[in-house]
Design an enzyme around this catalytic site. Structure first.
Site, PDB file in Angstrom:
ATOM      1  N   SER A 166       4.061  50.026  57.529  1.00  0.00           N
ATOM      2  CA  SER A 166       4.523  50.823  56.385  1.00  0.00           C
ATOM      3  C   SER A 166       4.498  50.010  55.102  1.00  0.00           C
ATOM      4  O   SER A 166       4.485  50.573  54.004  1.00  0.00           O
ATOM      5  CB  SER A 166       5.948  51.333  56.646  1.00  0.00           C
ATOM      6  OG  SER A 166       6.848  50.245  56.772  1.00  0.00           O
ATOM      7  N   GLN A 167       4.473  48.671  55.213  1.00  0.00           N
ATOM      8  CA  GLN A 167       4.436  47.834  54.012  1.00  0.00           C
ATOM      9  C   GLN A 167       3.120  48.005  53.253  1.00  0.00           C
ATOM     10  O   GLN A 167       3.088  47.868  52.035  1.00  0.00           O
ATOM     11  CB  GLN A 167       4.664  46.373  54.378  1.00  0.00           C
ATOM     12  CG  GLN A 167       6.087  46.082  54.843  1.00  0.00           C
ATOM     13  CD  GLN A 167       6.284  44.644  55.253  1.00  0.00           C
ATOM     14  OE1 GLN A 167       5.416  43.804  55.074  1.00  0.00           O
ATOM     15  NE2 GLN A 167       7.435  44.357  55.819  1.00  0.00           N
ATOM     16  N   SER A 193       7.439  53.783  61.023  1.00  0.00           N
ATOM     17  CA  SER A 193       8.475  53.256  60.121  1.00  0.00           C
ATOM     18  C   SER A 193       8.613  54.088  58.855  1.00  0.00           C
ATOM     19  O   SER A 193       8.728  53.564  57.749  1.00  0.00           O
ATOM     20  CB  SER A 193       8.187  51.793  59.753  1.00  0.00           C
ATOM     21  OG  SER A 193       8.032  51.008  60.892  1.00  0.00           O
ATOM     22  N   ASP A 310      12.200  46.613  63.464  1.00  0.00           N
ATOM     23  CA  ASP A 310      12.896  45.340  63.276  1.00  0.00           C
ATOM     24  C   ASP A 310      14.182  45.249  64.095  1.00  0.00           C
ATOM     25  O   ASP A 310      14.770  44.172  64.215  1.00  0.00           O
ATOM     26  CB  ASP A 310      13.202  45.107  61.797  1.00  0.00           C
ATOM     27  CG  ASP A 310      11.973  44.652  61.018  1.00  0.00           C
ATOM     28  OD1 ASP A 310      10.972  44.269  61.660  1.00  0.00           O
ATOM     29  OD2 ASP A 310      12.009  44.686  59.782  1.00  0.00           O
ATOM     30  N   ARG A 341       5.928  39.568  68.922  1.00  0.00           N
ATOM     31  CA  ARG A 341       7.313  39.694  69.371  1.00  0.00           C
ATOM     32  C   ARG A 341       7.433  40.221  70.801  1.00  0.00           C
ATOM     33  O   ARG A 341       8.425  39.943  71.483  1.00  0.00           O
ATOM     34  CB  ARG A 341       8.096  40.581  68.396  1.00  0.00           C
ATOM     35  CG  ARG A 341       8.373  39.876  67.072  1.00  0.00           C
ATOM     36  CD  ARG A 341       9.090  40.736  66.066  1.00  0.00           C
ATOM     37  NE  ARG A 341       9.532  39.917  64.936  1.00  0.00           N
ATOM     38  CZ  ARG A 341      10.046  40.403  63.819  1.00  0.00           C
ATOM     39  NH1 ARG A 341      10.171  41.713  63.650  1.00  0.00           N
ATOM     40  NH2 ARG A 341      10.427  39.585  62.843  1.00  0.00           N
TER      41      ARG A 341
END
Length: 429
Positions: A166-167, A193, A310, A341
């Site tokens: 989404s950034q 997101s 996150d 992650r």
């Protein structure tokens, strides 16, 4: 040389504390870019002390900012590139890719070795479609980027995948008002997101930037910013670690001043998710209070985290430690974060006998062999959230050693000091 943290908790596992959290990194980084684009019409209040925000603010200062005011010299463009190094700050890399494309100057935008492994191609190609002069200084599709601005706008329409980051979308939306033709963004597929995109649009609206969102299309016309102040709320991502602590404690009453029940931050969803683990959230005169009711709801469900990725490490570690064989979806973006992650979680959860297996994009915990050794050492993989998600296990394990304790500075510099306020012992080793 990096230091490790040895975390323990002596005595009864009852926690009563008040913790003042730092400003939201997500809000701060958007506010700084918006402020710079507005040429100081927009001020920023309650700026975060997170390393990523400090990095972005320092970069804007070096580019010609006083406070949050960017003054760009229209005649500044030269043949030599100005080095812009974001270090490990992923949000800064993405937002500055768009921001520098719209500004006068030649820039080499780079970061750490890990940053050079994080893809930027989708955003860079979208910017090139609009008219940006961007090339890859090393590997195709990855930083560093050569950026020569300002862009010569060729179109006001661009398509971008919605399930990557989404950034990328936020970066494009923030520069849209200053583009000569504005911008219509067509989002392909499902939007991951979405709360972060909503946050960007809401913050732009606070300073007079209007948009239209029809179906998968978001349009922002060229328009001027209105004077105003963006007041940054404390960080709900940081709050999530206190929900974790409440869930793993015998009893807990933790007050978090200035947090709002109705927040722009997508990670405020933690208050609803944690009901599954018996954690209640109540509004107070100063903010919110969270408490452990000792009641666990049905966890035989698939929890979709696509709107708040996150939070994934925190929630998965809680579920694992409590012996919940839960399943999760919406974790696709976790592989391109500060580290992979998913792999990091799999490696570290194995140390307490827990597996996290994937099948058809559904990730399932198996806690049948869950055990708590007397001491455990957790690798952090240069990822702040690994450190903060696993440190609360000190409520169940005598000693938890967290490697590279300074990594928390990326988003929550006072994390270790705040743990001490809640009764944890934290020693540097």
């Amino acid at each position: 040389m990096s230091k490790n943290a040895l975390v323990s908790f002596k005595g009864t596992k009852n926690i009563n504390a008040e913790i003042q959290l730092t400003g939201s990194k997500s809000e701060c980084n958007r506010a700084l870019i918006i402020s710079a684009l507005s040429k100081n019409l927009v001020k920023v209040d309650n700026l975060s002390n997170a390393a990523d925000t400090v990095t972005l603010n320092d970069i804007l200062n070096k580019l010609g900012v006083e406070g949050s005011d960017l003054r760009v010299d229209a005649n500044r463009k030269t043949a030599n590139s100005e080095l812009v190094d974001v270090g490990p700050a992923g949000t800064a890399m993405r937002f500055l890719s768009a921001y520098l494309s719209a500004k006068n100057g030649n820039f080499l935008l780079t970061g750490t070795e890990r940053m050079k492994q994080r893809p930027i191609g989708i955003l860079a190609e979208a910017l090139k479609t609009i008219g940006a002069d961007i090339s890859y200084a090393e590997a195709e599709g990855f930083p560093p980027l050569n950026i020569n601005g300002p862009l010569d706008q060729k179109t006001n329409q661009v398509r971008i995948k919605g399930d990557i980051s989404s950034q990328y979308i936020s970066a494009l939306l923030m520069i849209a008002p200053v583009l000569p033709q504005g911008l219509t963004l067509e989002i392909e597929g499902e939007l991951t997101s979405r709360p972060y995109v909503d946050m960007t649009l809401d913050m732009l609206a606070e300073v007079g930037i209007e948009h239209r969102w029809n179906g998968n299309s978001i349009t922002i016309e060229p328009q001027a910013f209105k004077p105003g102040t963006l007041v940054v709320e404390p960080d709900w991502s940081a709050a999530s670690y206190w929900y974790s602590i409440a869930a793993l404690a015998h009893e807990a009453e933790i007050n978090l001043p200035a947090l709002k029940e109705k927040s722009l931050q997508g990670d405020s969803q933690i208050k609803n998710i944690m009901k599954i683990f018996g954690i209640a959230t109540s509004k107070t005169e100063k903010g919110i209070s969270i408490s452990n009711l000792g009641l666990s709801l049905d966890t035989n469900q698939i929890l979709d985290l696509k709107t708040c990725p996150d939070l994934a490490q925190t929630i998965i570690v809680i579920a694992a430690a409590l012996g919940k064989n839960m399943a999760f979806t919406g974790l696709e973006t976790l592989k391109i974060k500060e580290t992979d992650r998913i792999a990091a979680l799999q490696n570290e959860l194995a140390k307490i006998g827990v597996t996290l297996a994937e099948k058809n994009l559904i990730y399932t915990l198996n806690t049948d062999n869950l055990h708590f050794p007397d001491k455990i050492t957790i690798a952090t993989y240069e990822d702040h959230r690994m450190a903060m998600a696993f440190a609360p296990l000190a409520l169940l394990i005598n000693e938890v050693e967290i490697e590279d304790m300074q990594v928390v500075e990326k988003s929550y510099p006072y994390y270790w000091e705040d743990l001490k306020k809640a009764g944890f012992e934290v020693k540097e080793i």
